[in-house]
Design a protein around this motif. Structure first.
Motif, short mmCIF file in Angstrom:
data_model
loop_
_atom_site.label_atom_id
_atom_site.label_comp_id
_atom_site.label_asym_id
_atom_site.label_seq_id
_atom_site.Cartn_x
_atom_site.Cartn_y
_atom_site.Cartn_z
N GLY A 75 0.81 -1.20 0.00
CA GLY A 75 0.00 0.00 0.00
C GLY A 75 0.85 1.26 0.00
O GLY A 75 2.08 1.21 -0.07
N ASP A 89 -7.95 3.85 -1.53
CA ASP A 89 -8.00 2.39 -1.46
C ASP A 89 -6.61 1.75 -1.33
O ASP A 89 -6.51 0.53 -1.25
N GLU A 90 -5.55 2.56 -1.29
CA GLU A 90 -4.20 2.05 -1.06
C GLU A 90 -3.80 2.21 0.40
O GLU A 90 -2.68 1.88 0.78
N TYR A 114 -8.38 -2.29 2.25
CA TYR A 114 -7.26 -2.67 3.13
C TYR A 114 -7.67 -2.49 4.59
O TYR A 114 -8.53 -1.64 4.90
N PRO A 115 -7.13 -3.26 5.51
CA PRO A 115 -6.06 -4.23 5.31
C PRO A 115 -6.53 -5.63 4.96
O PRO A 115 -5.75 -6.58 5.07
N LEU A 166 -7.17 -8.72 2.76
CA LEU A 166 -6.63 -9.24 1.51
C LEU A 166 -7.41 -10.47 1.08
O LEU A 166 -8.02 -11.16 1.89
#
Length: 387
Positions: free
Chosen positions: A138, A145-146, A322-323, A325
């Motif tokens: 990120g 969104d990162e 995030y976070p 996955l």
């Protein structure tokens, strides 16, 4: 539209807003709202059209008229900001300068084991073994969104294809597929556009489903499981131990040796437009208007080509905040999948190691291809060490 999906300036759209936006795009995105704007004066038949509409449809509105907008200020929640200007090197690369080869820009051989799989006579797939490890995933200064940036462990080694899958390799799986051409804009075309179906160009216009079907086909050829990379695997391999936005440095760095991104060459897509309108970095010429042959630009420190630009790449992961996955086990057609890396059509800021885009898995795009991973051991009987 994808920036809105990513929460651009915290804009929130209702379902009706999205329907209107998609309809506008389906109607070929009319750039001007009235004929008066188009031809510079109010045509005589505009008044006749309004008269007939009022007489026979009881709709007396003048569709050529723009009402005055009320003045807005910071007090009522509207703050005008300066338009983003992307940094550039400030030095224009001459058109006759072409990308440096991998040999003279970085050592061609990665520091990790590399094997070459012979898929058919004269057609090989080169794979690089990536070790397990931890990295910062990120970008705390990137898109919403990162964030947040967080530490991720890649618990197992895996093999990843050194390049994006080229047309000639994909054709062994689907001989009928055609990556076609990159069409220029405006009218009066004299041909289909810039070719994208060369044997060494990356395959494009393949859906996420087709890319995974290719992985299953490839698995059947060698008896080991191939798949698309997860987005964690993809970013780990792209960064190759770096922490800068691009593996080669900052987004402002001249990229012509490293990546096929939105550059001066894109002006060739704007037929009869002056000045060309496509967003691009005008001070750089990377030598390609559309997808370039795979491996043309210098590799990253782990020996992988085109991790930034050329074509964006499908991952198997579902697009989640995030976070959290995802390992991509769901086949739900309504769940968007993560695309990474940016393409020949994107500026560096949209092709950073951390940048992610959500796309529906059924889409076939002129800017999206893929590469593959293998999480098992490649058997010696089908793999030979790359020279």
């Amino acid at each position: 539209i994808f920036r809105l999906l990513k929460g651009h300036h915290d804009v929130q759209l209702s379902k009706e807003d999205w329907d209107r936006l998609v309809t506008w795009i389906d109607l070929n995105v009319p750039d001007l709202g009235t004929w008066t704007e188009r031809i510079g004066r109010r045509p005589q038949w505009a008044d006749l059209r309004m008269e007939l509409r009022a007489r026979y449809a009881n709709v007396p509105e003048d569709w050529e008229l723009y009402p005055d907008e009320p003045a807005r200020s910071a007090e009522d929640g509207f703050v005008r900001t300066k338009r983003e200007r992307l940094p550039t090197s400030g030095k224009k690369v001459p058109r006759d300068v072409r990308p440096a080869s991998a040999t003279n820009a970085r050592p061609a051989q990665p520091p990790f084991p590399t094997v070459r799989l012979e898929v058919a006579k004269g057609i090989t797939l080169e794979m690089v073994r990536i070790p397990s490890g931890r990295f910062q995933m990120g970008d705390s200064c990137g898109f919403a969104d990162e964030q947040p940036a967080f530490e991720v462990e890649v618990p197992r080694t895996f093999w990843i294809s050194r390049t994006e899958i080229p047309n000639k390799l994909y054709a062994l799986f689907d001989p009928a597929h055609d990556s076609e051409a990159i069409s220029p804009f405006n009218k009066d075309h004299s041909g289909p556009g810039f070719p994208a179906n060369g044997p060494d160009q990356p395959v494009i216009r393949v859906s996420w489903y087709s890319a995974r079907d290719f992985c299953r086909w490839l698995s059947s050829q060698f008896g080991v499981q191939f798949d698309l990379p997860s987005e964690a695997q993809w970013e780990y391999a792209c960064r190759a131990g770096t922490s800068t936005p691009m593996f080669y440095g900052e987004v402002s760095k001249d990229f012509h040796s490293w990546a096929n991104l939105a550059d001066e060459q894109l002006a060739r897509l704007c037929i009869r437009d002056s000045p060309p309108w496509i967003p691009r970095i005008c001070t750089v010429d990377d030598g390609a208007t559309g997808p370039a042959p795979v491996g043309r630009y210098a590799p990253n420190p782990w020996g992988l080509f085109d991790m930034h630009g050329n074509v964006a790449e499908w991952t198997r992961s579902v697009y989640r905040p995030y976070p959290e996955l995802d390992d991509g086990q769901s086949n739900d057609p309504h769940l968007r999948r993560v695309v990474r890396g940016g393409s020949w059509r994107d500026r560096p800021v949209l092709a950073r190691s951390a940048c992610r885009w959500p796309l529906p898995p059924w889409g076939r795009y002129a800017t999206v291809g893929f590469r593959v991973v293998c999480e098992g051991e490649l058997p010696d009987r089908v793999a030979s060490a790359a020279p």
